[in-house]
Design a protein around this motif. Structure first.
Motif, PDB file in Angstrom:
ATOM      1  N   ARG A 181       1.136  -0.955   0.014  1.00 53.44           N
ATOM      2  CA  ARG A 181      -0.313  -0.044  -0.055  1.00 53.44           C
ATOM      3  C   ARG A 181       0.967   1.520  -0.055  1.00 53.44           C
ATOM      4  NH1 ARG A 181      -4.468   0.270   4.291  1.00 53.44           N
ATOM      5  NH2 ARG A 181      -5.289  -1.379   2.739  1.00 53.44           N
ATOM      6  N   PRO A 182       2.021   2.037   1.027  1.00 54.67           N
ATOM      7  CA  PRO A 182       2.699   2.747   0.616  1.00 54.67           C
ATOM      8  C   PRO A 182       3.355   2.889  -0.716  1.00 54.67           C
ATOM      9  CG  PRO A 182       2.438   1.444   2.993  1.00 54.67           C
ATOM     10  CD  PRO A 182       1.768   0.168   2.105  1.00 54.67           C
ATOM     11  N   LEU A 183       3.937   1.713  -0.726  1.00 64.88           N
ATOM     12  CA  LEU A 183       4.573   1.708  -2.268  1.00 64.88           C
ATOM     13  C   LEU A 183       4.231   2.573  -3.532  1.00 64.88           C
ATOM     14  CD1 LEU A 183       7.302   0.999  -4.294  1.00 64.88           C
ATOM     15  CD2 LEU A 183       5.949  -1.382  -4.516  1.00 64.88           C
ATOM     16  N   LEU A 184       1.960   1.823  -3.870  1.00 65.50           N
ATOM     17  CA  LEU A 184       1.462   2.118  -4.668  1.00 65.50           C
ATOM     18  C   LEU A 184       1.223   3.515  -4.402  1.00 65.50           C
ATOM     19  CD1 LEU A 184      -1.383  -0.282  -4.754  1.00 65.50           C
ATOM     20  CD2 LEU A 184       0.221  -0.602  -6.311  1.00 65.50           C
ATOM     21  N   PHE A 185       0.514   4.270  -2.952  1.00 65.95           N
ATOM     22  CA  PHE A 185       0.506   4.980  -2.583  1.00 65.95           C
ATOM     23  C   PHE A 185       2.065   6.235  -3.398  1.00 65.95           C
ATOM     24  CE2 PHE A 185      -2.502   4.224   0.421  1.00 65.95           C
ATOM     25  CZ  PHE A 185      -3.417   5.060   0.097  1.00 65.95           C
ATOM     26  N   GLY A 186       2.833   5.946  -2.762  1.00 66.21           N
ATOM     27  CA  GLY A 186       4.236   6.468  -3.602  1.00 66.21           C
ATOM     28  C   GLY A 186       4.863   6.599  -5.094  1.00 66.21           C
TER      29      GLY A 186
END
Length: 52
Positions: free
Chosen positions: A4-9
């Motif tokens: 999830r943080p990777l996709l948001f980044g």
């Protein structure tokens, strides 16, 4: 959990790059507002007659 943080980044960087590219894409040398060729022109002084 780290997906999830990777996709948001990636999404944030993509939006940021898109904004930068859209600002660069607009060429400031061309006028933004073009006169409408079909609009009736305002009555004004015509071209002066050549003096002989």
């Amino acid at each position: 959990m780290t997906i999830r943080p990777l996709l948001f980044g990636i999404l944030f960087v993509a939006v940021f790059v898109g904004i930068i590219l859209s600002l660069v894409w607009v060429d400031p040398s061309h006028p933004v507002r073009q006169p409408d060729p079909l609009a009736p022109s305002a009555p004004g002084p015509s071209a002066p007659a050549p003096v002989q």
